[in-house]
Design a protein around this motif. Structure first.
Motif, mmCIF file in Angstrom:
data_model
loop_
_atom_site.group_PDB
_atom_site.id
_atom_site.type_symbol
_atom_site.label_atom_id
_atom_site.label_comp_id
_atom_site.label_asym_id
_atom_site.label_seq_id
_atom_site.Cartn_x
_atom_site.Cartn_y
_atom_site.Cartn_z
ATOM 1 N N ASN A 70 15.468 0.928 9.795
ATOM 2 C CA ASN A 70 14.147 0.300 9.692
ATOM 3 C C ASN A 70 13.891 -0.324 8.317
ATOM 4 O O ASN A 70 12.865 -0.086 7.681
ATOM 5 N N SER A 71 14.841 -1.132 7.863
ATOM 6 C CA SER A 71 14.711 -1.788 6.571
ATOM 7 C C SER A 71 14.332 -3.246 6.774
ATOM 8 O O SER A 71 15.106 -4.025 7.333
ATOM 9 N N PHE A 72 13.155 -3.601 6.301
ATOM 10 C CA PHE A 72 12.663 -4.970 6.388
ATOM 11 C C PHE A 72 12.614 -5.525 4.960
ATOM 12 O O PHE A 72 11.809 -5.066 4.144
ATOM 13 N N VAL A 73 13.468 -6.483 4.673
ATOM 14 C CA VAL A 73 13.718 -6.927 3.304
ATOM 15 C C VAL A 73 13.010 -8.239 3.012
ATOM 16 O O VAL A 73 13.085 -9.187 3.795
ATOM 17 N N THR A 74 12.342 -8.306 1.849
ATOM 18 C CA THR A 74 11.774 -9.547 1.330
ATOM 19 C C THR A 74 12.396 -9.821 -0.031
ATOM 20 O O THR A 74 12.305 -8.989 -0.944
ATOM 21 N N ALA A 75 13.051 -10.974 -0.163
ATOM 22 C CA ALA A 75 13.715 -11.342 -1.415
ATOM 23 C C ALA A 75 12.701 -11.908 -2.398
ATOM 24 O O ALA A 75 11.938 -12.825 -2.067
ATOM 25 N N LEU A 76 12.713 -11.371 -3.620
ATOM 26 C CA LEU A 76 11.711 -11.709 -4.631
ATOM 27 C C LEU A 76 12.381 -12.100 -5.943
ATOM 28 O O LEU A 76 13.602 -12.011 -6.086
ATOM 29 N N SER A 77 11.560 -12.485 -6.905
ATOM 30 C CA SER A 77 12.071 -12.979 -8.176
ATOM 31 C C SER A 77 12.590 -11.880 -9.095
ATOM 32 O O SER A 77 13.364 -12.153 -10.011
ATOM 33 N N SER A 78 12.187 -10.644 -8.869
ATOM 34 C CA SER A 78 12.641 -9.533 -9.710
ATOM 35 C C SER A 78 12.297 -8.200 -9.057
ATOM 36 O O SER A 78 11.438 -8.131 -8.173
ATOM 37 N N GLY A 79 12.946 -7.145 -9.536
ATOM 38 C CA GLY A 79 12.571 -5.806 -9.103
ATOM 39 C C GLY A 79 11.183 -5.430 -9.570
ATOM 40 O O GLY A 79 10.462 -4.690 -8.889
ATOM 41 N N THR A 80 10.792 -5.930 -10.735
ATOM 42 C CA THR A 80 9.445 -5.671 -11.249
ATOM 43 C C THR A 80 8.391 -6.245 -10.309
ATOM 44 O O THR A 80 7.376 -5.598 -10.010
ATOM 45 N N ALA A 81 8.633 -7.474 -9.844
ATOM 46 C CA ALA A 81 7.711 -8.090 -8.884
ATOM 47 C C ALA A 81 7.623 -7.249 -7.616
ATOM 48 O O ALA A 81 6.543 -7.103 -7.022
ATOM 49 N N ALA A 82 8.761 -6.678 -7.207
ATOM 50 C CA ALA A 82 8.782 -5.849 -5.998
ATOM 51 C C ALA A 82 7.917 -4.602 -6.168
ATOM 52 O O ALA A 82 7.170 -4.208 -5.254
ATOM 53 N N ILE A 83 7.990 -3.960 -7.334
ATOM 54 C CA ILE A 83 7.151 -2.783 -7.582
ATOM 55 C C ILE A 83 5.680 -3.173 -7.611
ATOM 56 O O ILE A 83 4.817 -2.476 -7.048
ATOM 57 N N HIS A 84 5.379 -4.303 -8.235
ATOM 58 C CA HIS A 84 4.004 -4.779 -8.280
ATOM 59 C C HIS A 84 3.450 -4.982 -6.872
ATOM 60 O O HIS A 84 2.348 -4.512 -6.537
ATOM 61 N N LEU A 85 4.215 -5.643 -6.021
ATOM 62 C CA LEU A 85 3.742 -5.890 -4.654
ATOM 63 C C LEU A 85 3.692 -4.606 -3.838
ATOM 64 O O LEU A 85 2.825 -4.465 -2.969
ATOM 65 N N ALA A 86 4.611 -3.672 -4.107
ATOM 66 C CA ALA A 86 4.539 -2.379 -3.421
ATOM 67 C C ALA A 86 3.219 -1.678 -3.730
ATOM 68 O O ALA A 86 2.556 -1.125 -2.835
ATOM 69 N N LEU A 87 2.810 -1.707 -4.981
ATOM 70 C CA LEU A 87 1.528 -1.115 -5.360
ATOM 71 C C LEU A 87 0.370 -1.847 -4.691
ATOM 72 O O LEU A 87 -0.611 -1.223 -4.256
ATOM 73 N N LYS A 88 0.483 -3.167 -4.591
ATOM 74 C CA LYS A 88 -0.559 -3.942 -3.917
ATOM 75 C C LYS A 88 -0.640 -3.559 -2.436
ATOM 76 O O LYS A 88 -1.742 -3.429 -1.884
ATOM 77 N N LEU A 89 0.505 -3.394 -1.800
ATOM 78 C CA LEU A 89 0.507 -3.022 -0.382
ATOM 79 C C LEU A 89 -0.134 -1.655 -0.157
ATOM 80 O O LEU A 89 -0.678 -1.385 0.925
ATOM 81 N N LEU A 90 -0.076 -0.807 -1.174
ATOM 82 C CA LEU A 90 -0.684 0.520 -1.080
ATOM 83 C C LEU A 90 -2.116 0.531 -1.599
ATOM 84 O O LEU A 90 -2.702 1.599 -1.780
ATOM 85 N N ASN A 91 -2.651 -0.655 -1.841
ATOM 86 C CA ASN A 91 -4.062 -0.813 -2.243
ATOM 87 C C ASN A 91 -4.397 -0.103 -3.546
ATOM 88 O O ASN A 91 -5.500 0.457 -3.709
ATOM 89 N N VAL A 92 -3.455 -0.103 -4.479
ATOM 90 C CA VAL A 92 -3.725 0.464 -5.797
ATOM 91 C C VAL A 92 -4.689 -0.461 -6.542
ATOM 92 O O VAL A 92 -4.492 -1.679 -6.602
ATOM 93 N N GLU A 93 -5.731 0.141 -7.117
ATOM 94 C CA GLU A 93 -6.769 -0.628 -7.789
ATOM 95 C C GLU A 93 -7.063 -0.028 -9.164
ATOM 96 O O GLU A 93 -6.514 1.022 -9.536
ATOM 97 N N GLU A 94 -7.940 -0.682 -9.889
ATOM 98 C CA GLU A 94 -8.304 -0.231 -11.225
ATOM 99 C C GLU A 94 -8.814 1.212 -11.190
ATOM 100 O O GLU A 94 -9.643 1.573 -10.351
ATOM 101 N N GLY A 95 -8.275 2.026 -12.090
ATOM 102 C CA GLY A 95 -8.704 3.416 -12.213
ATOM 103 C C GLY A 95 -7.953 4.389 -11.336
ATOM 104 O O GLY A 95 -8.091 5.612 -11.509
ATOM 105 N N ASP A 96 -7.145 3.901 -10.387
ATOM 106 C CA ASP A 96 -6.371 4.798 -9.518
ATOM 107 C C ASP A 96 -5.238 5.462 -10.297
ATOM 108 O O ASP A 96 -4.632 4.853 -11.189
ATOM 109 N N PHE A 97 -4.923 6.707 -9.930
ATOM 110 C CA PHE A 97 -3.758 7.391 -10.493
ATOM 111 C C PHE A 97 -2.501 6.966 -9.740
ATOM 112 O O PHE A 97 -2.483 6.919 -8.505
#
Length: 377
Positions: A51-78
């Protein structure tokens, strides 16, 4: 005449990369669209399975950033993050103005410690906020303690972002790194086991998250005939030329893993002859490391130091590198909460990364062995 340099982990082309790059030029697909991107993603999905669905991105850093976005991480969250890692694992937390909480490593894999992780979670809960995510890393290609960490994740219902930037091809209990997290990332930076010159992937467990990732990575353009944007997006998509390099590199991936693991066998044979140095190795047969980098630890009370060994290698035009300085010891993050006994700080103080490229020749190995064996003289 200057001696030819032996690099720590240089790019290693397989030969067929140019074919895919040439195709991009011939078809005039040299942007963030094209068949190389689609085929590169498919090859990775087939390789990883499960069950691996892959999206190719510009960097691993960008991937972590979008992963946090997908999990709805917002200002002040731990967000809990392994401290012993490259800064790119943690910086995206700050991009979102969330609050990093750092966790120490355990001694067997040098990755996130289950006991310290649970302490960090309890701290966050006492502060009235359940962490939005746990970022765990497979350091230098060594898988983290998957069973223990996922058990904690399920217990507290906190999703895991699996940072396998350095661990393509590594396995835990015969399952690939990159398949354990709710979301996972892999890097294809120029020094990784295979490269796209710069780039990374975000691996999700379902198609809807993949579609969401692609939407955010291409400036969040609404589904309209004109340019309409209802939310913030990013220019994070991998381009078709880089993906072409990746397609060629995938053809030699297994060879590159084999060569890196052979390097580890070589280092083990050398280190066995040296009294005051240990080699970072798989703790049990459950762990299968790609040994992206081979790392030595200088024992306490040894007359030799990492600085002395590094300088000796440097004099012979051989690149080595200090280990990642833990995040809780970095000026940028020294005000953040840290849980653990600073095991990772001790490893940083006494460790050194050695040349580990898949193109390391027998002659190079002879030079490296000679320096290591004579380092205590």
């Amino acid at each position: 005449m200057e001696k030819q340099k032996i690099w720590l982990s240089p790019p290693h082309m397989g030969g067929s990369e140019l074919k895919y790059i040439q195709n991009a030029f011939e078809t005039n697909w040299i942007s963030q669209y094209g068949s190389n991107i689609d085929e590169f993603e498919k090859s990775l999905e087939n390789y990883l399975g499960r069950n691996s669905f892959v999206t190719a991105l510009s960097s691993g850093t960008a991937a972590i950033h979008l992963a946090l976005k997908l999990l709805n991480v917002e200002e002040g969250d731990f967000v809990i993050c392994q401290s012993f890692t490259f800064v790119a694992s943690a910086n995206p937390i700050l991009y979102l103005k969330a609050v990093p909480v750092f966790v120490d490593s355990e001694s067997s894999t040098w990755n996130i410690c289950p006991n310290a992780l649970e302490d960090a979670i309890k701290y966050c809960l006492q502060k009235g906020k359940k962490p939005k995510a746990i970022i765990t890393v497979s350091l230098y290609g060594m898988p983290f303690m998957v069973d223990e960490i996922l058990e904690i994740s399920r217990k507290y219902e906190i999703p895991v972002i699996e940072d396998s930037a350095e661990a393509l091809g590594s396995k835990y209990k015969n399952e690939f790194c990159g398949t354990f997290g709710d979301l996972s990332i892999i890097s294809f930076n120029g020094n990784k086991i295979i490269t796209t010159s710069g780039g990374g992937i975000l691996i999700s467990r379902n198609l809807s998250d993949k579609k969401r990732t692609l939407f955010l990575a291409t400036q969040a353009k609404d589904n309209k005939e004109y340019y309409s944007h209802s939310e913030l997006g990013y220019n994070y998509r991998m381009n078709n030329i880089s993906a072409g390099i990746g397609r060629g590199q995938m053809e030699v991936l297994e060879n590159r893993i084999t060569k890196r693991r052979e390097n580890h066998v070589f280092y083990q044979q050398v280190i066995d002859k040296i009294e005051n140095i240990d080699l970072f190795s798989e703790p049990t047969n459950d762990f299968y490391s790609n040994y992206w980098l081979n790392v030595i630890m200088i024992k306490k009370d040894s007359a030799v130091t990492k600085e002395k060994i590094k300088e000796t290698f440097s004099q012979q035009n051989i690149e080595t590198r200090y280990l990642w300085k833990p995040m809780h010891l970095q000026p940028l993050y020294n005000d953040c909460q840290f849980f653990g006994n600073n095991f990772c700080g001790m490893v940083f103080d006494n460790g050194l990364c050695l040349p580990s490229g898949s193109d390391l020749t027998d002659l190079c190995k002879e030079k490296i062995a000679e320096i290591l064996i004579n380092c205590e003289d």
